[in-house]
Structures are given as structure tokens and as C-alpha cells.
Design an enzyme around this catalytic site. Structure first.
Site, PDB file in Angstrom:
ATOM      1  N   ARG A   1     -43.179  19.246 -21.340  1.00 49.35           N
ATOM      2  CA  ARG A   1     -42.044  20.157 -21.321  1.00 49.35           C
ATOM      3  C   ARG A   1     -42.355  21.331 -22.230  1.00 49.35           C
ATOM      4  NH1 ARG A   1     -38.615  19.787 -25.855  1.00 49.35           N
ATOM      5  NH2 ARG A   1     -39.048  18.037 -27.238  1.00 49.35           N
TER       6      ARG A   1
ATOM      7  N   HIS B   1     -45.468  27.610 -24.591  1.00 50.66           N
ATOM      8  CA  HIS B   1     -46.877  27.649 -24.180  1.00 50.66           C
ATOM      9  C   HIS B   1     -47.775  26.901 -25.173  1.00 50.66           C
ATOM     10  CE1 HIS B   1     -45.093  30.629 -21.616  1.00 50.66           C
ATOM     11  NE2 HIS B   1     -44.975  31.506 -22.597  1.00 50.66           N
ATOM     12  N   ARG B   2     -47.192  25.939 -25.901  1.00 49.67           N
ATOM     13  CA  ARG B   2     -47.913  25.137 -26.897  1.00 49.67           C
ATOM     14  C   ARG B   2     -48.383  25.986 -28.085  1.00 49.67           C
ATOM     15  NH1 ARG B   2     -45.584  22.164 -24.064  1.00 49.67           N
ATOM     16  NH2 ARG B   2     -46.238  20.116 -23.331  1.00 49.67           N
ATOM     17  N   LEU B   3     -47.787  27.145 -28.271  1.00 49.24           N
ATOM     18  CA  LEU B   3     -48.112  27.980 -29.423  1.00 49.24           C
ATOM     19  C   LEU B   3     -47.131  27.641 -30.546  1.00 49.24           C
ATOM     20  CD1 LEU B   3     -48.832  31.377 -27.617  1.00 49.24           C
ATOM     21  CD2 LEU B   3     -50.436  29.569 -28.272  1.00 49.24           C
TER      22      LEU B   3
END
Length: 216
Positions: free
Chosen positions: A13, A194-196
Site C-alpha cells: 500500500r 513511493h516508498r520515499l
């Protein structure tokens, strides 16, 4: 390899609850921790004070378990336990410890690295007698981490001790105590799109705290 009905590799997610910027940081980590803990409690997260406590045995094998944080201040973080437990045995030979607060619903984590020191008997007694009476009796029942044959052993022992301590104050067990974790480092993690993710690490240095942003 056995096939599973759930494709866990596909479970993912986005983290969208907001970021963490340097401008949001406090000069020392405990102030930011207090802010985040208050927000976790306000959000009514189940067991907001639950933390994973990591210790290492004499062979270098790491162990983790969930324990409730019971106090924190500028001197560190406090929890209580049976002094014959596995964690207490580990800390007797290696006081280095890690704590981890997993506030998933807020897309946050806090990691603490430090050293555990035994609390004084006066500190332990003050907290022990603030607990509900049944919890005080429960502390007498279990030789934590030892093997038992069945749950009935615990239940019968509890009833026996409840009768024994029916009158007067429940005494503090000699094998029950607490630890204060003095903090050397604390990392704050906030999920990002965005997994940042945003990660900031506080490290104790002479004269104060040094803060680094870490790559996600």
C-alpha cells in the site's frame, strides 16, 4: 515448496499520512517522542505504549518481546519485569538493548538504542503498589520464562495467593523489578509515498544531540 492461498509478495500500500521534515524536529528526541506518543494515544491506537524489547543472549542470539512502556523522561524509558525472566538474564550479562514502537496506523515507527539499568527498590515499590491488586498478585504467580505443564498451574496458584494476600497489602516480590533505558540513539520513521520514507536519527554526542537524515 507449499503453495499458499495468500500472495504476500503482492501485498502493498502507499503511505500517505504525511511526511517528516527537519523543521518538524525538536532539539532533543524525547520531546518529539512525547509529541508522537500523545498523538498515538489521541488516535486511540491499541496498546500505544507497547514496545518491542530486543536483547541478546550469551551466544549472541537476539530475542524480542512486547513490553509496555511505563514512564519516560529526560533520563530514559522505564519498564518492569520479573528479574528471573529471559530478558533480565540477558541484560545481566549484556545491558545493551533496543526498543521499537510500531505505530502502524499513523505510519510511524520509533527505534531506541541504549543501555538498561536496574531501578532502585524504592522506585519499583512505588510503581508496584500503584498497580491493580490482581496485577500485584499476578506478579507473584509466574516464574517468567520457566516451563510449566498447563495453564491450570497458573490459575490455581493465583487463587492460592489471592487467598493468602486477602488481608493487608500485597508485598513486593524480591524477584520483580524494573529497568531504565538510558538512550544513546533514537530514530524516527514516517512513511512516505513511493516508498520515499522519512527517517531521522538522533545520536547522543558530547554536548548534545546530533541529527542525521537517513535514506529510506
Amino acid at each position: 515448496m507449499t503453495e499458499h492461498s495468500i500472495d504476500i509478495a503482492a501485498l502493498r500500500r502507499e503511505y500517505t499520512r504525511g511526511g517528516l521534515r527537519r523543521a518538524d524536529l525538536t532539539a532533543e528526541p524525547m520531546a518529539l517522542f512525547e509529541q508522537w506518543l500523545k498523538q498515538a494515544c489521541a488516535a486511540q491506537l491499541p496498546d500505544a505504549t507497547a514496545m518491542s524489547v530486543g536483547t541478546v543472549d550469551a551466544d549472541g542470539q537476539p530475542y524480542q518481546r512486547l513490553v509496555l512502556l511505563k514512564h519516560f523522561d529526560s533520563e530514559g524509558m522505564v519498564f518492569y519485569t520479573n528479574l528471573g525472566s529471559r530478558k533480565a538474564t540477558h541484560l545481566a550479562h549484556n545491558p545493551r538493548i533496543s526498543l521499537h514502537f510500531p505505530w502502524h496506523a499513523l505510519e510511524r515507527q520509533v527505534l531506541v538504542l541504549g543501555r538498561a539499568e536496574r531501578l532502585s527498590v524504592i522506585e519499583v515499590m512505588k510503581y508496584f503498589h500503584s498497580r491493580p491488586r490482581d496485577s500485584q498478585i499476578g506478579a507473584w504467580v509466574s516464574r517468567q520464562s520457566s516451563r510449566i505443564s498447563a495453564r491450570g498451574v497458573l490459575e490455581s496458584k493465583f487463587l492460592e495467593l489471592k487467598q493468602k494476600f486477602a488481608q493487608g497489602e500485597v508485598p513486593l516480590p524480591s524477584f520483580w523489578g524494573g529497568y531504565r533505558v538510558t538512550i544513546n540513539a533514537m530514530e524516527f520513521w514516517q512513511g512516505g509515498e513511493h516508498r520515499l520514507h522519512d527517517r531521522f536519527l538522533y545520536r547522543r554526542e558530547e554536548g548534545g544531540w546530533h541529527i542525521d537524515r537517513l535514506a529510506p
